[in-house]
Motif scaffolding. Structure first.
Motif, PDB file in Angstrom:
ATOM      1  N   SER A 174      18.049  -5.269 -39.131  1.00 34.53           N
ATOM      2  CA  SER A 174      19.117  -5.734 -40.157  1.00 34.53           C
ATOM      3  C   SER A 174      19.662  -4.127 -40.936  1.00 34.53           C
ATOM      4  O   SER A 174      18.116  -3.577 -41.394  1.00 34.53           O
ATOM      5  CB  SER A 174      19.405  -6.636 -41.116  1.00 34.53           C
TER       6      SER A 174
ATOM      7  N   ASN B  74      11.855 -20.352 -27.577  1.00 40.98           N
ATOM      8  CA  ASN B  74      11.759 -19.852 -28.340  1.00 40.98           C
ATOM      9  C   ASN B  74      11.535 -18.529 -28.234  1.00 40.98           C
ATOM     10  O   ASN B  74      11.169 -17.737 -29.587  1.00 40.98           O
ATOM     11  CB  ASN B  74       9.740 -20.442 -28.212  1.00 40.98           C
TER      12      ASN B  74
ATOM     13  N   SER C 171      15.609 -13.696 -32.172  1.00 39.71           N
ATOM     14  CA  SER C 171      16.886 -12.903 -33.439  1.00 39.71           C
ATOM     15  C   SER C 171      16.062 -12.768 -34.820  1.00 39.71           C
ATOM     16  O   SER C 171      16.553 -12.287 -35.636  1.00 39.71           O
ATOM     17  CB  SER C 171      18.010 -14.078 -33.448  1.00 39.71           C
ATOM     18  N   GLU C 172      14.799 -13.910 -35.084  1.00 41.40           N
ATOM     19  CA  GLU C 172      14.382 -12.906 -35.872  1.00 41.40           C
ATOM     20  C   GLU C 172      13.357 -11.860 -36.282  1.00 41.40           C
ATOM     21  O   GLU C 172      14.201 -10.945 -36.821  1.00 41.40           O
ATOM     22  CB  GLU C 172      13.463 -13.735 -36.056  1.00 41.40           C
ATOM     23  N   GLY C 173      13.286 -11.769 -35.022  1.00 40.65           N
ATOM     24  CA  GLY C 173      13.307  -9.788 -34.495  1.00 40.65           C
ATOM     25  C   GLY C 173      14.939  -8.834 -34.998  1.00 40.65           C
ATOM     26  O   GLY C 173      14.051  -7.278 -35.714  1.00 40.65           O
ATOM     27  N   LYS C 174      15.348  -9.398 -34.796  1.00 35.90           N
ATOM     28  CA  LYS C 174      16.636  -8.272 -34.907  1.00 35.90           C
ATOM     29  C   LYS C 174      16.533  -8.233 -36.652  1.00 35.90           C
ATOM     30  O   LYS C 174      17.444  -7.144 -36.995  1.00 35.90           O
ATOM     31  CB  LYS C 174      17.906  -9.457 -33.565  1.00 35.90           C
ATOM     32  N   GLN C 175      17.175  -9.608 -36.345  1.00 39.54           N
ATOM     33  CA  GLN C 175      16.890  -9.513 -38.392  1.00 39.54           C
ATOM     34  C   GLN C 175      16.163  -8.426 -39.919  1.00 39.54           C
ATOM     35  O   GLN C 175      16.581  -8.014 -40.236  1.00 39.54           O
ATOM     36  CB  GLN C 175      16.956 -10.505 -39.231  1.00 39.54           C
ATOM     37  N   ASN C 176      14.637  -8.940 -38.716  1.00 39.98           N
ATOM     38  CA  ASN C 176      13.592  -7.671 -39.802  1.00 39.98           C
ATOM     39  C   ASN C 176      14.416  -6.530 -38.923  1.00 39.98           C
ATOM     40  O   ASN C 176      14.099  -4.907 -40.247  1.00 39.98           O
ATOM     41  CB  ASN C 176      12.936  -7.578 -39.024  1.00 39.98           C
TER      42      ASN C 176
ATOM     43  N   LYS D 225      18.020  -4.430 -43.893  1.00 38.53           N
ATOM     44  CA  LYS D 225      16.081  -4.170 -44.409  1.00 38.53           C
ATOM     45  C   LYS D 225      15.806  -2.668 -44.632  1.00 38.53           C
ATOM     46  O   LYS D 225      15.385  -2.095 -45.059  1.00 38.53           O
ATOM     47  CB  LYS D 225      16.028  -5.170 -43.334  1.00 38.53           C
TER      48      LYS D 225
ATOM     49  N   LYS E   7      13.821 -17.173 -27.553  1.00 31.46           N
ATOM     50  CA  LYS E   7      15.655 -16.585 -28.247  1.00 31.46           C
ATOM     51  C   LYS E   7      14.992 -16.393 -29.838  1.00 31.46           C
ATOM     52  O   LYS E   7      15.637 -15.773 -30.725  1.00 31.46           O
ATOM     53  CB  LYS E   7      16.200 -17.277 -27.827  1.00 31.46           C
ATOM     54  N   LYS E   8      15.213 -17.218 -30.306  1.00 32.30           N
ATOM     55  CA  LYS E   8      14.557 -17.873 -31.562  1.00 32.30           C
ATOM     56  C   LYS E   8      13.929 -16.267 -32.316  1.00 32.30           C
ATOM     57  O   LYS E   8      14.260 -15.781 -33.664  1.00 32.30           O
ATOM     58  CB  LYS E   8      13.809 -19.190 -31.885  1.00 32.30           C
ATOM     59  N   LYS E   9      12.685 -16.047 -31.863  1.00 29.29           N
ATOM     60  CA  LYS E   9      11.518 -15.028 -32.336  1.00 29.29           C
ATOM     61  C   LYS E   9      12.254 -13.764 -31.612  1.00 29.29           C
ATOM     62  O   LYS E   9      12.379 -12.839 -32.646  1.00 29.29           O
ATOM     63  CB  LYS E   9      10.313 -14.502 -30.969  1.00 29.29           C
TER      64      LYS E   9
END
Length: 75
Positions: free
Chosen positions: A51, A38, A44-49, A54, A40-42
């Motif tokens: 980018s 969980n 990676s989502e934070g890294k996408q924010n 963005k 690691k998932k959060k």
């Protein structure tokens, strides 16, 4: 010197995890694994924010709205 300290911290953490994993029961091991996945998932989502796309989009929107100075001129 800081690199040596970091290496020692990682090595000692890994060693303690190996030692304690022998004493953990299966449900606890599964819960730790799920929590880590969980995280690691959060992460990676934070890294996408944050980018490049963005950030560029936010910057363009900021410039279109007039930036920080637009609020000062209205007062």
């Amino acid at each position: 010197m800081q690199l040596i300290g970091l290496i020692l911290l990682i090595a000692s953490s890994w060693y303690l995890l190996k030692l304690t994993s022998n004493f953990l029961d299966e449900p606890t091991k599964k819960e730790i694994s799920n929590s880590f996945n969980n995280f690691k998932k959060k992460f990676s989502e934070g890294k996408q924010n944050f980018s490049k796309a963005k950030i560029s989009e936010a910057w363009e929107k900021y410039k279109k709205e007039g930036g920080a100075l637009s609020n000062k001129n209205k007062s």
